[in-house]
Write a protein that holds these residues in place. Structure first.
Motif, PDB file in Angstrom:
ATOM      1  N   MET A   1      -5.158  14.139   2.583  1.00 49.04           N
ATOM      2  CA  MET A   1      -5.640  12.938   1.916  1.00 49.04           C
ATOM      3  C   MET A   1      -6.281  12.008   2.951  1.00 49.04           C
ATOM      4  N   PRO A   2      -7.610  11.898   2.933  1.00 46.04           N
ATOM      5  CA  PRO A   2      -8.282  11.082   3.943  1.00 46.04           C
ATOM      6  C   PRO A   2      -8.173   9.589   3.656  1.00 46.04           C
ATOM      7  N   VAL A   3      -7.835   8.832   4.698  1.00 45.97           N
ATOM      8  CA  VAL A   3      -7.837   7.376   4.618  1.00 45.97           C
ATOM      9  C   VAL A   3      -8.684   6.863   5.775  1.00 45.97           C
ATOM     10  N   GLU A   4      -9.634   6.008   5.476  1.00 45.86           N
ATOM     11  CA  GLU A   4     -10.524   5.492   6.508  1.00 45.86           C
ATOM     12  C   GLU A   4      -9.837   4.378   7.294  1.00 45.86           C
ATOM     13  N   PHE A   5      -9.864   4.507   8.624  1.00 47.77           N
ATOM     14  CA  PHE A   5      -9.255   3.500   9.491  1.00 47.77           C
ATOM     15  C   PHE A   5     -10.204   2.316   9.590  1.00 47.77           C
ATOM     16  N   LYS A   6      -9.743   1.127   9.202  1.00 41.90           N
ATOM     17  CA  LYS A   6     -10.625  -0.028   9.058  1.00 41.90           C
ATOM     18  C   LYS A   6     -10.661  -0.945  10.280  1.00 41.90           C
ATOM     19  N   ARG A   7      -9.806  -0.739  11.257  1.00 37.97           N
ATOM     20  CA  ARG A   7      -9.809  -1.606  12.438  1.00 37.97           C
ATOM     21  C   ARG A   7     -10.843  -1.108  13.436  1.00 37.97           C
TER      22      ARG A   7
ATOM     23  N   PRO B   1      -8.192   8.249  -2.255  1.00 35.63           N
ATOM     24  CA  PRO B   1      -9.089   9.308  -2.735  1.00 35.63           C
ATOM     25  C   PRO B   1      -8.292  10.538  -3.156  1.00 35.63           C
ATOM     26  N   PRO B   2      -8.931  11.492  -3.824  1.00 35.00           N
ATOM     27  CA  PRO B   2      -8.241  12.735  -4.196  1.00 35.00           C
ATOM     28  C   PRO B   2      -7.912  13.553  -2.955  1.00 35.00           C
ATOM     29  N   ILE B   3      -6.908  14.389  -3.076  1.00 34.76           N
ATOM     30  CA  ILE B   3      -6.524  15.247  -1.955  1.00 34.76           C
ATOM     31  C   ILE B   3      -7.485  16.436  -1.846  1.00 34.76           C
ATOM     32  N   THR B   4      -7.539  17.027  -0.660  1.00 36.62           N
ATOM     33  CA  THR B   4      -8.381  18.194  -0.391  1.00 36.62           C
ATOM     34  C   THR B   4      -7.471  19.392  -0.132  1.00 36.62           C
ATOM     35  N   LYS B   5      -7.508  20.375  -1.007  1.00 30.22           N
ATOM     36  CA  LYS B   5      -6.619  21.525  -0.902  1.00 30.22           C
ATOM     37  C   LYS B   5      -7.195  22.609   0.007  1.00 30.22           C
ATOM     38  N   HIS B   6      -6.287  23.426   0.540  1.00 29.62           N
ATOM     39  CA  HIS B   6      -6.630  24.615   1.327  1.00 29.62           C
ATOM     40  C   HIS B   6      -7.572  24.273   2.495  1.00 29.62           C
ATOM     41  N   LEU B   7      -7.329  23.146   3.114  1.00 28.92           N
ATOM     42  CA  LEU B   7      -8.187  22.665   4.182  1.00 28.92           C
ATOM     43  C   LEU B   7      -7.997  23.453   5.476  1.00 28.92           C
ATOM     44  N   THR B   8      -6.752  23.853   5.756  1.00 34.68           N
ATOM     45  CA  THR B   8      -6.473  24.446   7.051  1.00 34.68           C
ATOM     46  C   THR B   8      -5.232  25.332   7.032  1.00 34.68           C
TER      47      THR B   8
ATOM     48  N   SER C   1       0.801  -1.229   0.000  1.00 36.92           N
ATOM     49  CA  SER C   1       0.000   0.000   0.000  1.00 36.92           C
ATOM     50  C   SER C   1       0.831   1.274   0.000  1.00 36.92           C
ATOM     51  N   ALA C   2       2.115   1.182   0.278  1.00 39.77           N
ATOM     52  CA  ALA C   2       2.975   2.358   0.180  1.00 39.77           C
ATOM     53  C   ALA C   2       3.194   2.773  -1.268  1.00 39.77           C
ATOM     54  N   ASP C   3       2.785   1.925  -2.217  1.00 35.34           N
ATOM     55  CA  ASP C   3       2.925   2.243  -3.645  1.00 35.34           C
ATOM     56  C   ASP C   3       1.765   3.069  -4.187  1.00 35.34           C
ATOM     57  N   LEU C   4       0.706   3.222  -3.412  1.00 33.95           N
ATOM     58  CA  LEU C   4      -0.518   3.853  -3.920  1.00 33.95           C
ATOM     59  C   LEU C   4      -0.354   5.356  -4.126  1.00 33.95           C
ATOM     60  N   LEU C   5      -1.143   5.884  -5.076  1.00 29.12           N
ATOM     61  CA  LEU C   5      -1.157   7.317  -5.358  1.00 29.12           C
ATOM     62  C   LEU C   5      -2.584   7.849  -5.220  1.00 29.12           C
ATOM     63  N   PRO C   6      -2.757   9.030  -4.619  1.00 29.25           N
ATOM     64  CA  PRO C   6      -4.095   9.632  -4.580  1.00 29.25           C
ATOM     65  C   PRO C   6      -4.594   9.957  -5.980  1.00 29.25           C
ATOM     66  N   VAL C   7      -5.891   9.917  -6.156  1.00 30.39           N
ATOM     67  CA  VAL C   7      -6.491  10.327  -7.420  1.00 30.39           C
ATOM     68  C   VAL C   7      -6.048  11.756  -7.742  1.00 30.39           C
ATOM     69  N   GLY C   8      -5.611  11.976  -8.971  1.00 35.21           N
ATOM     70  CA  GLY C   8      -5.197  13.318  -9.381  1.00 35.21           C
ATOM     71  C   GLY C   8      -3.704  13.539  -9.335  1.00 35.21           C
ATOM     72  N   ILE C   9      -2.968  12.648  -8.664  1.00 37.03           N
ATOM     73  CA  ILE C   9      -1.514  12.737  -8.662  1.00 37.03           C
ATOM     74  C   ILE C   9      -0.988  11.701  -9.628  1.00 37.03           C
ATOM     75  N   ASP C  10      -0.328  12.174 -10.663  1.00 32.34           N
ATOM     76  CA  ASP C  10       0.167  11.275 -11.704  1.00 32.34           C
ATOM     77  C   ASP C  10       1.682  11.340 -11.720  1.00 32.34           C
ATOM     78  N   THR C  11       2.301  10.200 -11.889  1.00 28.89           N
ATOM     79  CA  THR C  11       3.757  10.173 -11.993  1.00 28.89           C
ATOM     80  C   THR C  11       4.161   9.013 -12.873  1.00 28.89           C
ATOM     81  N   THR C  12       5.193   9.204 -13.629  1.00 28.61           N
ATOM     82  CA  THR C  12       5.733   8.143 -14.467  1.00 28.61           C
ATOM     83  C   THR C  12       7.059   7.647 -13.907  1.00 28.61           C
ATOM     84  N   GLU C  13       7.403   8.139 -12.726  1.00 27.09           N
ATOM     85  CA  GLU C  13       8.677   7.764 -12.129  1.00 27.09           C
ATOM     86  C   GLU C  13       8.694   6.280 -11.780  1.00 27.09           C
ATOM     87  N   ASP C  14       9.798   5.653 -12.076  1.00 29.69           N
ATOM     88  CA  ASP C  14      10.006   4.259 -11.694  1.00 29.69           C
ATOM     89  C   ASP C  14      10.610   4.254 -10.294  1.00 29.69           C
ATOM     90  N   TYR C  15       9.808   3.893  -9.310  1.00 33.53           N
ATOM     91  CA  TYR C  15      10.259   3.966  -7.929  1.00 33.53           C
ATOM     92  C   TYR C  15      11.504   3.106  -7.685  1.00 33.53           C
TER      93      TYR C  15
END
Length: 396
Positions: free
Chosen positions: A305-311, A330-337, A66-80
């Motif tokens: 970037m909100p992630v729902e805690f499943k436990r 999910p997509p990130i939320t800008k200018h939140l705080t 799951s550390a490989d995941l990207l939020p919706v709207g963030i695009d990268t072609t970088e080979d990690y």
């Protein structure tokens, strides 16, 4: 039909167990049930991890995690796998019992679901700059931070640290091999990260490879910097390298509560919130990357970037992993705080209401502890790339 009936009865009995524990016996009984034994016994410690085995790396460039995941709207072609910098990620406390003083590291237990959350909401920030390595370690029970038995707490934390150090040594020898690296950590992981930085990096040749350390979600007193580090300093700008970023997030009107252990050359010190205040806690604002008390406006907030805690509480009581795997963000939320460091060392943000970042625990101290990373997801992501570029420019 019989199988379905058995499953239904098992779920019903689990709910009954939760109700009985919480209502019939009360919170005291629940805490007693989850707590470790009265004393620490090394003979009962779980078997040490073998870092030659991929199982003991919860994140690794050769594993799909799951550390490989990207939020919706963030695009990268970088080979990690070809990234020029590594991240050594030390996760926070997921182990709350029942059982011994340290986690068995079994994927069947509830803390495995917490680690899944941490990889998703925290470690994934750094996949835009770096290869991510995160060890599975015998983390200390949450009780280690609240128990009156300071000897047992110290022993549990020492055991956890011994794994972190062993993993770091293996990482350096077999994976890193002289490349630049960051240390990233949260909560209990930050306690171990600070000790690791002091014992293995500060003032040594290895410090020349340190891009930065993001030691988040932990109270870092100024005397820790002066007593423990001869060369490593606090980060005071966005491009500074070989330095420490540290903050702990609260809503408006929040307060420092609890006891936070720190390791010094003389051993562990367990300081209350009042003692921490007298020591003065440091804070690096993740919107401005400065240590002053100026408020950084929400215009500088690049995205949470909100992630729902499943436990669930029931998962914790039954020591079970519900087995949820994140497949997308999910997509990130800008200018939140806005964000502002306080004189007592807290990082204060706008109190979140009626959104995915609202403090659903409704704690009196208004801590956003679990959200320390995800609230500033995009700012941290951008800064990790920026510090990487700054390091590589200075070390061509």
């Amino acid at each position: 039909m019989q199988k379905a009936l058995k499953i239904g009865l098992w779920i019903l009995s689990s709910v009954v167990l939760l109700v009985v524990l919480l209502v019939g016996f009360g919170k005291t009984a629940v805490f007693a049930y989850l707590a470790p034994p009265a004393t620490f016994n090394m003979m009962h410690a779980p078997q040490a991890p073998n870092y030659q085995d991929d199982y003991f790396w919860v994140s690794h460039p050769n594993k799909a995690d799951s550390a490989d995941l990207l939020p919706v709207g963030i695009d990268t072609t970088e080979d990690y796998a070809e990234s020029p910098v590594d991240v050594f990620f030390i996760h926070s406390t997921g182990y709350v019992g029942p059982g011994g003083w340290n986690s068995t590291m079994s994927n069947k237990n509830s803390e495995a679901q917490s680690i899944e959350y941490m990889l998703t909401s925290m470690a994934s920030i750094y996949n835009g700059c770096c290869r991510i390595y995160a060890p599975h370690y015998r983390e200390a029970h949450l009780h280690s931070f609240i128990s009156d038995d300071l000897m047992a707490s110290s022993q549990a934390l020492d055991l956890a640290y011994s794994d972190v150090k062993a993993a770091f040594d293996y990482f350096l020898t077999h994976f890193n091999r002289g490349r630049p690296f960051m240390i990233v950590s949260h909560s209990q992981g930050s306690a171990h990260a600070l000790r690791l930085l002091e014992q293995e990096v500060d003032g040594q040749a290895l410090q020349q490879q340190l891009v930065a350390a993001y030691v988040v979600g932990y109270w870092l007193p100024k005397d820790k910097l002066s007593r423990s580090f001869s060369s490593i300093r606090l980060c005071e700008s966005a491009s500074q390298i070989s330095c420490i970023v540290s903050y702990d997030t609260y809503g408006e009107g929040g307060k420092l509560e609890g006891r936070v252990p720190h390791w010094y050359a003389s051993g562990w010190e367990f300081n209350t919130d009042e003692q921490q205040k007298s020591k003065s806690i440091v804070c690096v604002n993740p919107l401005s990357w400065r240590t002053d008390l100026q408020q950084a406006s929400s215009e500088r907030h690049l995205g949470a970037m909100p992630v729902e805690f499943k436990r669930t509480p029931l998962d914790m009581l039954l020591a079970r992993n519900p087995g949820y795997k994140f497949t997308k963000l999910p997509p990130i939320t800008k200018h939140l705080t806005w964000a502002q460091c306080q004189a007592d060392g807290r990082l204060v943000i706008k109190q979140q209401q009626n959104n995915a970042f609202a403090n659903h625990l409704d704690q009196n101290n208004r801590s956003y502890h679990v959200l320390d990373f995800s609230l500033f997801y995009a700012n941290l992501r951008q800064n990790a790339v920026h510090r990487t570029q700054s390091f590589l420019q200075q070390h061509p």
